[in-house]
Scaffold this active site. Structure first.
Site, PDB file in Angstrom:
ATOM      1  N   PHE A 197       0.828  -1.208   0.000  1.00 32.31           N
ATOM      2  CA  PHE A 197       0.000   0.000   0.000  1.00 32.31           C
ATOM      3  C   PHE A 197       0.865   1.262   0.000  1.00 32.31           C
ATOM      4  CE2 PHE A 197      -2.450   2.601   3.354  1.00 32.31           C
ATOM      5  CZ  PHE A 197      -3.102   3.370   2.410  1.00 32.31           C
TER       6      PHE A 197
ATOM      7  N   ASN B 112      -2.479   6.892  11.166  1.00 34.56           N
ATOM      8  CA  ASN B 112      -3.316   5.888  10.490  1.00 34.56           C
ATOM      9  C   ASN B 112      -3.477   6.231   9.013  1.00 34.56           C
ATOM     10  OD1 ASN B 112      -3.999   5.595  13.423  1.00 34.56           O
ATOM     11  ND2 ASN B 112      -5.115   3.879  12.540  1.00 34.56           N
TER      12      ASN B 112
ATOM     13  N   TYR C  85       3.091  -6.061  17.580  1.00 36.07           N
ATOM     14  CA  TYR C  85       3.379  -5.321  16.332  1.00 36.07           C
ATOM     15  C   TYR C  85       4.089  -4.008  16.649  1.00 36.07           C
ATOM     16  CZ  TYR C  85       2.510  -2.115  12.447  1.00 36.07           C
ATOM     17  OH  TYR C  85       2.658  -1.164  11.458  1.00 36.07           O
TER      18      TYR C  85
END
Ligand SMILES: NC(=O)c1ccc[n+]([C@@H]2O[C@H](COP(=O)([O-])OP(=O)(O)OC[C@H]3O[C@@H](n4cnc5c(N)ncnc54)[C@H](O)[C@@H]3O)[C@@H](O)[C@H]2O)c1
Ligand SMILES: [Zn+2]
Length: 365
Positions: free
Chosen positions: A11, A211, A182
């Site tokens: 992405f 985000n 993570y």
């Protein structure tokens, strides 16, 4: 310049690749086409002008070919997913930490031409954002314990005087205090690169993303990217599932701005950590409603009133360090139009229930 983008088919990486090629650079991509992200194999957004090496950052012997003549490395390859990392601990640590160690180990022990490294950091490493207490001033509260989430009480209180805390923008100087696997791997990844840079005199920038949303985020990977996740739910006629009360906020930053900021920081003579977020806090509920409206579907989100270990309540960027260098955002406000338009031509497999079941089986929900 000759530039390597690890994770350059993903992405964010693919947008960095496009931005670099637009500026006339030679770009090489190293990406293993992680099946969770690339169910359909090579993505159609793969830039035909880039040289692509399909391979794993952990693969022995891969780095001589990958780093040949490379002057700048954008290290974006990673396993990305907060909830999933809590049970695929070995894989997340292996790809994110050991994979980064392999890159640094090669650079330390061989001749190379690398003059700068930019590594993808994550706001999730902060844990909770920075808060203000009316009595005590600025406060860095720890993440909410599981026992609090089980009581379904979402707010944060001052650890010293117990007053209700209000969020303020989080600067790069806030301590990193997450207990999600993570986020810990992202912290080690960035700290290893920064420390390596100091030891060997190579400028290293950690781009701490908030985000990220926008076109090309996998609509079938249920482990990451709340905007993509909700888009996938809505496209399949399902309500977005919202943890807590939906009023928790995130700083949503457009992927084009992430790519532009990366190239901007490559060109500037800087090193160190930079927050990349818009500084605006948007609630998850608001995001779900805006997406439904934009997609033209009449589906209300389902608010679960349930907490998820690893999630934070509020964290949005103090981005003054980036802005003071002269960077300007193309999308300073949440703008989901490019995501929505792109999503219309993309198949979305809604794997949300599968991901939730995996967490339930392990007692995480
Ligand atoms: N998306 C966000 O909101 C966000 C926020 C903060 C930080 N980040 C970081 O940005 C980076 C890019 O994330 P993204 O959202 O584009 O995710 P993504 O999953 O779309 O891209 C990651 C890419 O890395 C590749 N990859 C995974 N394991 C690999 C391995 N072992 N060897 C080689 N390639 C591998 C994948 O195939 C994929 O193309 C990651 O480092 C992530 O931690 C993302
Ligand atoms: Zn207090």
């Amino acid at each position: 310049m000759k530039i390597l983008v690890t994770g350059g088919l993903g992405f964010i990486g693919s947008h960095i690749v496009d931005e670099l090629i637009k500026k006339g650079h030679f770009v090489r991509i190293l990406d293993n086409l992680e099946p969770q992200v690339h169910a359909g194999g090579l993505p159609s957004h793969a830039n035909p002008e880039a040289e692509i090496i399909i391979g794993d950052v952990r693969k022995p012997g891969i780095w001589p070919k990958v780093l040949e003549d490379i002057e700048v490395v954008f290290h974006q390859a990673a396993m990305v997913g907060m909830g999933q990392s809590q049970y695929l601990v070995d894989k997340y640590v292996d790809v994110n930490v050991t994979g980064t160690a392999k890159l640094l180990d090669y650079l330390a022990n061989h001749d190379h031409s690398v003059k700068k490294i930019l590594v993808a950091g994550s706001m999730s490493s902060y844990g909770e954002g920075l808060y203000k207490c009316e009595n005590c001033g600025l406060v860095e509260p720890p993440m909410r314990p599981k026992s609090q989430l089980e009581r379904r009480y979402w707010h944060l209180h001052c650890p010293s005087c117990n007053s209700l805390l209000s969020p303020v923008p989080t600067p790069e100087t806030k301590s990193l205090d997450s207990n999600a696997i993570y986020s810990l791997t992202k912290k080690y990844q960035e700290e290893m690169c920064l420390s390596f840079g100091k030891t060997y005199g190579i400028p290293v920038v950690s781009t701490r993303y908030f985000n990220v949303y926008g076109p090309r985020q996998s609509l079938s990977n249920p482990y990451t990217g709340v905007a993509a996740l909700f888009t996938s739910r809505l496209k399949n006629g399902n309500p977005p599932l919202i943890f807590e009360d939906g009023l928790q906020t995130r700083d949503f930053v457009h992927v084009e701005d992430i790519a532009r900021a990366n190239v901007f920081l490559m060109e500037k003579n800087v090193s160190g950590v930079f927050n990349i977020g818009t500084g605006k806090a948007i609630s998850i509920l608001d995001l779900a409603n805006k997406l439904a409206e934009s997609l033209g579907v009449n589906i209300e989100p389902r608010v679960l009133n349930q907490g998820r270990p690893g999630d934070v309540r509020y964290c949005y960027a103090d981005n003054s360090k980036l802005l003071n260098l002269g960077f300007t955002f193309k999308y300073p406000e949440l703008d989901i139009q490019t995501l929505v338009e792109w999503s219309k031509g993309v198949k979305a497999i809604d794997n949300t229930e599968k991901a939730l079941n995996e967490m339930k089986q392990r007692g995480l929900l």
